[in-house]
Design a protein around this motif. Structure first.
Motif, short mmCIF file in Angstrom:
data_model
loop_
_atom_site.label_atom_id
_atom_site.label_comp_id
_atom_site.label_asym_id
_atom_site.label_seq_id
_atom_site.Cartn_x
_atom_site.Cartn_y
_atom_site.Cartn_z
N UNK A 1 40.13 43.15 47.14
CA UNK A 1 41.06 42.48 46.23
C UNK A 1 41.72 43.47 45.28
N UNK A 2 42.76 43.00 44.60
CA UNK A 2 43.56 43.87 43.73
C UNK A 2 42.77 44.42 42.56
N UNK A 3 41.71 43.72 42.11
CA UNK A 3 40.94 44.19 40.96
C UNK A 3 39.71 45.01 41.37
N UNK A 4 39.62 45.38 42.63
CA UNK A 4 38.49 46.19 43.09
C UNK A 4 38.75 47.68 42.80
N UNK A 5 37.74 48.51 43.04
CA UNK A 5 37.87 49.94 42.76
C UNK A 5 39.02 50.55 43.55
N UNK A 6 39.12 50.21 44.82
CA UNK A 6 40.23 50.67 45.66
C UNK A 6 40.82 49.46 46.38
N UNK B 1 36.15 40.92 48.09
CA UNK B 1 37.01 41.11 49.25
C UNK B 1 37.39 39.74 49.79
N UNK B 2 38.50 39.70 50.52
CA UNK B 2 38.97 38.45 51.11
C UNK B 2 39.16 38.65 52.60
N UNK B 3 38.67 37.71 53.39
CA UNK B 3 38.83 37.81 54.84
C UNK B 3 40.31 37.74 55.19
N UNK B 4 40.71 38.54 56.18
CA UNK B 4 42.13 38.59 56.56
C UNK B 4 42.55 37.41 57.41
N UNK B 5 41.57 36.61 57.88
CA UNK B 5 41.88 35.38 58.62
C UNK B 5 40.81 34.35 58.28
N UNK B 6 41.14 33.06 58.33
CA UNK B 6 40.17 32.03 57.96
C UNK B 6 38.94 32.05 58.87
N UNK B 7 37.77 31.73 58.26
CA UNK B 7 36.52 31.63 59.01
C UNK B 7 35.99 30.21 58.82
N UNK C 1 34.31 37.18 49.47
CA UNK C 1 32.93 37.68 49.47
C UNK C 1 32.79 38.72 48.37
N UNK C 2 31.55 39.02 47.98
CA UNK C 2 31.30 39.93 46.87
C UNK C 2 30.36 41.05 47.30
N UNK C 3 30.64 42.29 46.81
CA UNK C 3 29.82 43.45 47.13
C UNK C 3 28.49 43.38 46.36
N UNK C 4 27.38 43.47 47.12
CA UNK C 4 26.06 43.49 46.49
C UNK C 4 25.53 44.90 46.33
N UNK C 5 25.60 45.68 47.42
CA UNK C 5 25.09 47.06 47.39
C UNK C 5 25.96 47.96 48.24
N UNK C 6 25.88 49.25 47.96
CA UNK C 6 26.50 50.26 48.81
C UNK C 6 25.40 50.84 49.70
N UNK C 7 25.32 50.37 50.93
CA UNK C 7 24.21 50.76 51.81
C UNK C 7 24.38 52.17 52.36
#
Length: 386
Positions: A114-119, A157-163, A170-176
Motif C-alpha cells: 500500500x501507499x503508506x508502506x515502507x516501499x 498489502x492489497x491483493x491484485x485480484x479478488x480472492x 493483509x498485514x505484515x507480521x514478520x520479515x522471515x
C-alpha cells in the motif's frame, strides 16, 4: 601503466620519422601523400595503444574492469574467492490474512504494498496454495530483489485480484528472510584484493577476516582474542552501509548468522573452518560512535565550503578503523582521530581558512584525541559552526 599518446602526437611523430629517414620536408599542400599515410597510421597505432592499455589494466585485480565491459575482475574473484559478486536477494514476509475457514488462496496470488508502506507499489507473490485453517498466516516473496522492496512490520498489502471469502488487505507480521542488496563491483574487488594479500594461516586473524567476507552484506570484520578467557575469539562484524540496520554499518542478525555459518558450518565443498583449539567464536556487531565537531569563528563560511568540509571529514573518518595486529601492518595503522587531523583536513580542503577553536566530541564526550579499538567505528554525526 602505459602512457597512451594522442592521435596528434602519433601523427607528428610519424611525420618527423619520415622526414628524418628520407631527409625531406613534407609539404602541407601539393604532393603530400605522406601526410595522408601518416594520419592513417597514427589512427591505427592509437587503436593498438588502447588495446595494449586495456590488456595491461586487466592483468591486475586492483585495476581490472568487470566482465560486463570486457574485463577480467570476476575471473580473478572466481580464482581466489571461488565466487562471483553476490547478487541481491529477495525478502520474504509472513502476512496476517482474514477470511473464512476453508477459503483457498491460490498459488501465484500477488499482493501489492500500500501507499503508506515502507516501499509502496511493490509486488509480492504466494508461491504455494494456502487453505485458511484458523492460523491464517501466509508467506510471500518479493518479486523484486534487493532493498527497494523491503517492508516494515505492520505494513499492509492489497491483493491484485479478488480472492473468494478472503479480505483483500493483509498485514505484515514478520520479515522471515531479510533482503540484501547486491554486492557492488568495488566491494567485490576489495574482497578479492584482501584474499590475495592475506595468507591462510590455519586460524589466524587473517583467516577470520577472509571467512567473514564469504557472507553477503559484510563490509569488514575485526577479530581479536577475547580478553580474560582462554580460546575464545571476538569477531566484530561491520556491514555494508546499505545492508546495515542504521546506515552506519551495524549488521543485522541475519548477517551475523551468515558469518557464523560461513565459519562453523560445513558445506559439500569444504569442512567447518572453526579451528580445533578455539572454544567459542563470539559474533558481535560493531559499535558506531557518533563524532560531533564544533568549529568556532570560521571566517567567510558559505554553504559550499560547509559541504566541502563535511565531505572531506566523512572521507577521512571512513578510512579510520580499529587496528588488528594479526592482520594489519603498522605502516597502515590508522585508528586515531584527533583535533589536529580535523584542522589538517579543513586546511587541505579550503586552503587559507581562518577559524578559531576546534572541539572534537566522541559519543557525547569532548576529547582531544580518540583511538578506535575492537568494534568501535567512527561515524560523523554533525559539524557545528559557532
Amino acid at each position: 601503466m602505459i602512457q597512451i599518446p594522442t592521435t596528434s602526437e602519433l601523427y607528428n611523430g610519424i611525420l618527423a620519422d619520415l622526414e628524418a629517414e628520407y631527409n625531406i620536408n613534407i609539404p602541407l599542400v601539393g604532393k603530400n601523400f605522406l601526410r595522408a599515410m601518416a594520419a592513417v597510421q597514427a589512427a591505427k597505432l592509437r587503436i593498438s595503444y588502447l588495446h595494449i592499455a586495456k590488456v595491461q589494466k586487466n592483468i591486475f585485480v586492483d585495476t581490472a574492469d568487470p566482465e560486463s565491459i570486457g574485463g577480467t575482475l570476476e575471473r580473478f574473484g572466481r580464482v581466489k574467492l571461488g565466487r562471483n559478486p553476490f547478487p541481491a536477494t529477495a525478502g520474504e514476509y509472513t502476512l496476517q490474512v482474514v477470511g473464512d475457514f476453508g477459503a483457498i488462496i491460490p498459488a501465484s496470488t500477488t499482493f501489492k504494498s500500500n501507499d503508506d508502506s515502507l516501499h509502496p507499489g511493490m509486488l509480492f507473490i504466494l508461491d504455494n496454495e494456502y487453505t485458511l485453517d484458523g492460523t491464517d498466516i501466509i508467506t510471500v516473496r518479493a518479486l523484486e530483489v534487493g532493498l527497494n522492496s523491503q517492508l516494515s512490520i505492520g505494513d499492509k498489502l492489497t491483493s491484485t485480484s479478488p480472492i473468494a471469502l478472503v479480505d483483500s488487505i493483509v498485514e505484515v507480521l514478520t520479515e522471515s528472510i531479510e533482503p540484501i542488496a547486491a554486492e557492488t563491483i568495488e566491494e567485490y574487488r576489495e574482497k578479492a584484493l584482501q584474499a590475495y594479500r592475506l595468507e591462510p594461516q590455519g586460524g589466524a586473524g587473517s583467516d577470520y577476516r577472509l571467512w567473514a567476507s564469504d557472507a553477503q552484506g559484510v563490509n569488514e570484520s575485526y577479530p581479536y582474542a577475547a580478553i580474560g578467557v582462554s580460546n575464545e575469539v571476538n569477531l566484530f562484524v561491520e556491514a555494508t552501509l546499505v545492508d546495515s540496520t542504521d546506515g552506519k554499518g551495524t549488521p543485522t542478525p541475519a548477517i551475523l548468522a551468515a558469518v557464523e555459518s560461513s565459519i562453523e558450518d560445513p558445506t559439500p565443498e569444504r569442512p567447518s573452518r572453526k579451528p580445533l583449539a578455539v572454544y567459542a567464536v563470539n559474533y558481535l556487531p560493531i559499535t558506531p560512535l557518533d563524532v560531533d565537531i564544533v568549529i568556532d569563528s570560521f571566517t567567510g563560511l558559505t554553504p559550499t565550503i560547509q559541504t566541502e568540509i563535511e565531505n572531506a571529514i566523512k572521507s577521512e573518518l571512513s578510512s579510520i578503523r580499529p587496528f588488528v595486529s594479526s592482520i594489519d601492518i603498522i605502516a597502515d595503522k590508522n585508528d586515531i582521530f584527533d583535533v589536529n587531523k580535523i584542522v589538517s583536513v579543513i586546511l587541505n580542503t579550503v586552503p587559507g581558512s581562518v577559524f578559531g577553536t576546534v572541539t572534537l566530541i566522541v559519543s557525547g564526550g569532548p576529547v582531544n584525541t580518540f583511538q578506535f579499538t575492537d568494534g568501535d567505528i567512527p561515524y560523523l554525526n554533525s559539524i557545528t559552526y559557532v
